[in-house]
Design a protein around this motif. Structure first.
Motif, PDB file in Angstrom:
ATOM      1  N   PRO A  45     -45.180   6.824 -79.538  1.00 15.13           N
ATOM      2  CA  PRO A  45     -45.360   8.198 -79.976  1.00 15.13           C
ATOM      3  C   PRO A  45     -45.604   9.110 -78.781  1.00 15.13           C
ATOM      4  O   PRO A  45     -45.991   8.649 -77.714  1.00 15.13           O
ATOM      5  CB  PRO A  45     -46.581   8.132 -80.884  1.00 15.13           C
ATOM      6  N   ASP A  46     -45.377  10.369 -78.993  1.00 13.72           N
ATOM      7  CA  ASP A  46     -45.581  11.372 -77.958  1.00 13.72           C
ATOM      8  C   ASP A  46     -47.049  11.358 -77.523  1.00 13.72           C
ATOM      9  O   ASP A  46     -47.946  11.194 -78.334  1.00 13.72           O
ATOM     10  CB  ASP A  46     -45.209  12.743 -78.531  1.00 13.72           C
ATOM     11  N   GLN A  47     -47.295  11.535 -76.231  1.00 16.21           N
ATOM     12  CA  GLN A  47     -48.665  11.486 -75.693  1.00 16.21           C
ATOM     13  C   GLN A  47     -49.595  12.497 -76.368  1.00 16.21           C
ATOM     14  O   GLN A  47     -50.796  12.257 -76.470  1.00 16.21           O
ATOM     15  CB  GLN A  47     -48.653  11.726 -74.181  1.00 16.21           C
ATOM     16  N   GLU A  48     -49.073  13.605 -76.839  1.00 16.35           N
ATOM     17  CA  GLU A  48     -49.913  14.602 -77.517  1.00 16.35           C
ATOM     18  C   GLU A  48     -50.304  14.154 -78.919  1.00 16.35           C
ATOM     19  O   GLU A  48     -51.284  14.640 -79.475  1.00 16.35           O
ATOM     20  CB  GLU A  48     -49.193  15.941 -77.567  1.00 16.35           C
ATOM     21  N   VAL A  49     -49.540  13.244 -79.499  1.00 17.88           N
ATOM     22  CA  VAL A  49     -49.803  12.778 -80.859  1.00 17.88           C
ATOM     23  C   VAL A  49     -50.787  11.613 -80.882  1.00 17.88           C
ATOM     24  O   VAL A  49     -51.552  11.458 -81.842  1.00 17.88           O
ATOM     25  CB  VAL A  49     -48.468  12.359 -81.528  1.00 17.88           C
ATOM     26  N   ILE A  50     -50.809  10.820 -79.840  1.00 15.05           N
ATOM     27  CA  ILE A  50     -51.644   9.615 -79.805  1.00 15.05           C
ATOM     28  C   ILE A  50     -53.100   9.896 -80.184  1.00 15.05           C
ATOM     29  O   ILE A  50     -53.676   9.173 -81.011  1.00 15.05           O
ATOM     30  CB  ILE A  50     -51.531   8.888 -78.460  1.00 15.05           C
ATOM     31  N   LEU A  52     -54.274  11.924 -82.153  1.00 14.53           N
ATOM     32  CA  LEU A  52     -54.376  12.294 -83.574  1.00 14.53           C
ATOM     33  C   LEU A  52     -54.229  11.094 -84.505  1.00 14.53           C
ATOM     34  O   LEU A  52     -54.532  11.202 -85.691  1.00 14.53           O
ATOM     35  CB  LEU A  52     -53.285  13.320 -83.902  1.00 14.53           C
ATOM     36  N   ILE A  53     -53.798   9.969 -83.986  1.00  9.36           N
ATOM     37  CA  ILE A  53     -53.617   8.775 -84.812  1.00  9.36           C
ATOM     38  C   ILE A  53     -54.976   8.107 -85.018  1.00  9.36           C
ATOM     39  O   ILE A  53     -55.638   7.742 -84.048  1.00  9.36           O
ATOM     40  CB  ILE A  53     -52.630   7.796 -84.135  1.00  9.36           C
ATOM     41  N   PRO A  54     -55.368   7.953 -86.282  1.00 17.02           N
ATOM     42  CA  PRO A  54     -56.685   7.341 -86.545  1.00 17.02           C
ATOM     43  C   PRO A  54     -56.690   5.864 -86.134  1.00 17.02           C
ATOM     44  O   PRO A  54     -55.695   5.156 -86.294  1.00 17.02           O
ATOM     45  CB  PRO A  54     -56.882   7.505 -88.046  1.00 17.02           C
ATOM     46  N   SER A  55     -57.813   5.421 -85.613  1.00 16.78           N
ATOM     47  CA  SER A  55     -57.978   4.001 -85.268  1.00 16.78           C
ATOM     48  C   SER A  55     -58.182   3.196 -86.537  1.00 16.78           C
ATOM     49  O   SER A  55     -58.796   3.685 -87.493  1.00 16.78           O
ATOM     50  CB  SER A  55     -59.186   3.815 -84.357  1.00 16.78           C
TER      51      SER A  55
END
Length: 56
Positions: A45-50, A52-55
């Motif tokens: 995924p795009d570095q700006e999206v990472i 925002l991805i929940p753990s």
């Protein structure tokens, strides 16, 4: 361009998490078309999206 199957691992550079899947094959021509259209430092995924991805 000729179409033939190659290991998908040849295109791991696009992915942030580069996991080997030697059993997975992809169409070389299709992936080259995709790679040629991407910006130089593009990743999934795009570095700006990472962040925002929940753990899990």
């Amino acid at each position: 361009m000729n179409s033939f199957q190659v290991t998908g691992d040849l295109f791991n550079r696009v992915f942030v998490q580069q996991v080997a899947h030697p059993e997975l094959t992809v169409d070389y021509s299709s992936w080259m078309t995709i790679l040629e259209a991407l910006p130089d430092h593009y990743s999934l995924p795009d570095q700006e999206v990472i962040p925002l991805i929940p753990s899990p």
